[in-house]
Write a protein that holds these residues in place. Structure first.
Motif, PDB file in Angstrom:
ATOM      1  N   UNK A  72     -37.444 -28.899 -15.474  1.00 33.86           N
ATOM      2  CA  UNK A  72     -37.306 -29.327 -14.752  1.00 33.86           C
ATOM      3  C   UNK A  72     -35.695 -29.541 -14.052  1.00 33.86           C
ATOM      4  N   UNK A  73     -34.913 -30.317 -13.871  1.00 35.47           N
ATOM      5  CA  UNK A  73     -33.651 -30.123 -13.037  1.00 35.47           C
ATOM      6  C   UNK A  73     -32.803 -29.328 -13.476  1.00 35.47           C
ATOM      7  N   UNK A  74     -32.203 -29.038 -14.676  1.00 33.37           N
ATOM      8  CA  UNK A  74     -31.824 -28.512 -15.956  1.00 33.37           C
ATOM      9  C   UNK A  74     -31.289 -27.164 -15.647  1.00 33.37           C
ATOM     10  N   UNK A  75     -32.612 -26.493 -15.727  1.00 32.63           N
ATOM     11  CA  UNK A  75     -33.054 -25.100 -15.446  1.00 32.63           C
ATOM     12  C   UNK A  75     -32.668 -24.860 -13.868  1.00 32.63           C
ATOM     13  N   UNK A  76     -32.753 -25.412 -12.722  1.00 33.14           N
ATOM     14  CA  UNK A  76     -32.152 -25.001 -12.010  1.00 33.14           C
ATOM     15  C   UNK A  76     -30.449 -24.225 -11.926  1.00 33.14           C
ATOM     16  N   UNK A  77     -29.231 -25.053 -11.790  1.00 29.75           N
ATOM     17  CA  UNK A  77     -28.509 -24.259 -11.470  1.00 29.75           C
ATOM     18  C   UNK A  77     -28.089 -23.176 -12.888  1.00 29.75           C
ATOM     19  N   UNK A  78     -28.632 -23.313 -14.036  1.00 29.56           N
ATOM     20  CA  UNK A  78     -28.062 -22.244 -15.015  1.00 29.56           C
ATOM     21  C   UNK A  78     -29.316 -20.755 -14.527  1.00 29.56           C
ATOM     22  N   UNK A  79     -30.511 -21.383 -14.675  1.00 31.29           N
ATOM     23  CA  UNK A  79     -31.853 -20.332 -14.156  1.00 31.29           C
ATOM     24  C   UNK A  79     -31.585 -19.703 -12.385  1.00 31.29           C
ATOM     25  N   UNK A  80     -30.603 -19.535 -11.605  1.00 29.24           N
ATOM     26  CA  UNK A  80     -30.850 -18.959 -10.234  1.00 29.24           C
ATOM     27  C   UNK A  80     -29.411 -17.990 -10.979  1.00 29.24           C
ATOM     28  N   UNK A  81     -28.980 -17.931 -12.178  1.00 33.73           N
ATOM     29  CA  UNK A  81     -27.606 -16.976 -12.487  1.00 33.73           C
ATOM     30  C   UNK A  81     -28.947 -16.042 -12.967  1.00 33.73           C
ATOM     31  N   UNK A  82     -29.880 -15.837 -13.769  1.00 30.93           N
ATOM     32  CA  UNK A  82     -30.545 -15.238 -14.333  1.00 30.93           C
ATOM     33  C   UNK A  82     -31.096 -13.838 -13.055  1.00 30.93           C
ATOM     34  N   UNK A  83     -31.874 -14.116 -12.051  1.00 28.12           N
ATOM     35  CA  UNK A  83     -32.124 -12.921 -11.763  1.00 28.12           C
ATOM     36  C   UNK A  83     -30.814 -12.435 -11.241  1.00 28.12           C
ATOM     37  N   UNK A  84     -29.435 -11.908 -11.514  1.00 24.43           N
ATOM     38  CA  UNK A  84     -28.943 -11.644 -10.449  1.00 24.43           C
ATOM     39  C   UNK A  84     -27.870 -10.765 -12.514  1.00 24.43           C
ATOM     40  N   UNK A  85     -27.378 -11.413 -13.250  1.00 21.86           N
ATOM     41  CA  UNK A  85     -27.309 -11.424 -14.351  1.00 21.86           C
ATOM     42  C   UNK A  85     -27.465 -10.299 -15.048  1.00 21.86           C
ATOM     43  N   UNK A  86     -29.147  -9.958 -14.736  1.00 20.01           N
ATOM     44  CA  UNK A  86     -30.012  -9.226 -15.723  1.00 20.01           C
ATOM     45  C   UNK A  86     -30.187  -7.728 -14.244  1.00 20.01           C
ATOM     46  N   UNK A  87     -29.646  -7.999 -13.078  1.00 19.98           N
ATOM     47  CA  UNK A  87     -29.789  -7.347 -12.297  1.00 19.98           C
ATOM     48  C   UNK A  87     -28.233  -6.134 -12.284  1.00 19.98           C
ATOM     49  N   UNK A  88     -27.467  -7.070 -12.959  1.00 18.59           N
ATOM     50  CA  UNK A  88     -26.116  -5.997 -12.439  1.00 18.59           C
ATOM     51  C   UNK A  88     -25.941  -5.141 -14.056  1.00 18.59           C
ATOM     52  N   UNK A  89     -25.508  -4.219 -13.349  1.00 19.91           N
ATOM     53  CA  UNK A  89     -24.779  -2.787 -15.185  1.00 19.91           C
ATOM     54  C   UNK A  89     -24.344  -3.318 -15.385  1.00 19.91           C
ATOM     55  N   UNK A  90     -24.101  -4.703 -15.991  1.00 15.35           N
ATOM     56  CA  UNK A  90     -22.934  -5.110 -17.427  1.00 15.35           C
ATOM     57  C   UNK A  90     -23.198  -4.653 -18.557  1.00 15.35           C
ATOM     58  N   UNK A  91     -22.457  -5.501 -19.676  1.00 16.98           N
ATOM     59  CA  UNK A  91     -22.761  -5.344 -20.802  1.00 16.98           C
ATOM     60  C   UNK A  91     -23.205  -6.444 -21.164  1.00 16.98           C
ATOM     61  N   UNK A  92     -24.679  -6.672 -21.554  1.00 16.22           N
ATOM     62  CA  UNK A  92     -25.420  -8.032 -21.762  1.00 16.22           C
ATOM     63  C   UNK A  92     -25.739  -8.093 -23.739  1.00 16.22           C
ATOM     64  N   UNK A  93     -25.004  -8.813 -24.004  1.00 13.66           N
ATOM     65  CA  UNK A  93     -25.749  -9.221 -25.476  1.00 13.66           C
ATOM     66  C   UNK A  93     -27.548 -10.034 -25.481  1.00 13.66           C
TER      67      UNK A  93
END
Length: 215
Positions: free
Chosen positions: A159-180
């Motif tokens: 639903x709508x809750x997923x869109x704003x936060x979910x849009x971040x994920x493609x770039x977050x997991x595609x940038x070379x930074x340390x992730x938990x």
């Protein structure tokens, strides 16, 4: 027909385009901003005095600000799946929309994506970037805890809750930074990638933005 102004590589435009794709709305996309220009044109400023994208025109209705647009489209075209009649149910999406706007997006998009990825290495503030990377790790752990209880941020259905936060994920997991380690977030991300509208409007190459502060 719905008209949408913006650049396809704009993070905030992608959120809107994703929802438009989920709703299957016929639309016209009008490139604007960055190398496309047009944001200072009188006609555009008449729609959005702030001179920013995205902007939509739906008949006689003009809406700017990405999250206001998401709420408008969900309320107008989303039916019960995206805009429940019950205010308490709607608040499930509103909470995550506002959290994304005030917490996740500033730390990731501004602090990490701009501060690290888009800033030339010689100009980076490594201390500030490290702080924002750590903040994003905290946010991802918070999302991971929420998603341990349900498959989607708003409950049992996408639903709508997923869109704003979910849009971040493609770039977050595609940038070379340390992730938990956030297995529930990773599972959620895999489910998002199965959605055609996510692939079409969010999973767009962004390597052309590396080390570039200008649009």
């Amino acid at each position: 027909m719905l008209k949408i102004w913006g650049r396809r590589d704009s993070f905030n435009v992608q959120k809107v385009m994703w929802l438009v794709g989920e709703l299957g709305l016929e639309h016209e996309h009008i490139p604007a901003g960055g190398s496309h220009g047009g944001l200072d044109d009188p006609a555009f400023r008449a729609m959005n005095p702030h001179g920013k994208v995205p902007v939509i025109e739906d008949g006689k209705v003009v809406v700017w600000e990405s999250h206001a647009i998401l709420r408008y489209l969900a309320a107008t075209y989303g039916g019960g799946d995206f805009w429940p009649a019950d205010a308490a149910a709607r608040s499930q999406a509103d909470r995550w929309i506002d959290w994304s706007a005030t917490t996740l997006q500033p730390d990731f998009l501004t602090g990490v994506f701009w501060g690290f990825y888009r800033t030339p290495e010689a100009q980076r503030d490594s201390v500030a970037v490290a702080s924002k990377v750590a903040a994003c790790a905290r946010h991802m752990r918070q999302l991971d805890r929420a998603l341990a209880e349900r498959p989607w941020l708003g409950g049992d259905r996408f639903g709508l809750a997923d869109i704003p936060a979910g849009t971040n994920l493609f770039r977050y997991f595609g940038v070379a930074v340390e992730r938990p380690a956030v297995p529930n977030v990773e599972d959620w991300y895999r489910r998002l990638q199965e959605r055609p509208a996510y692939r079409a409007h969010v999973m767009l190459p962004f390597d052309h933005l590396f080390g570039r502060l200008e649009f």
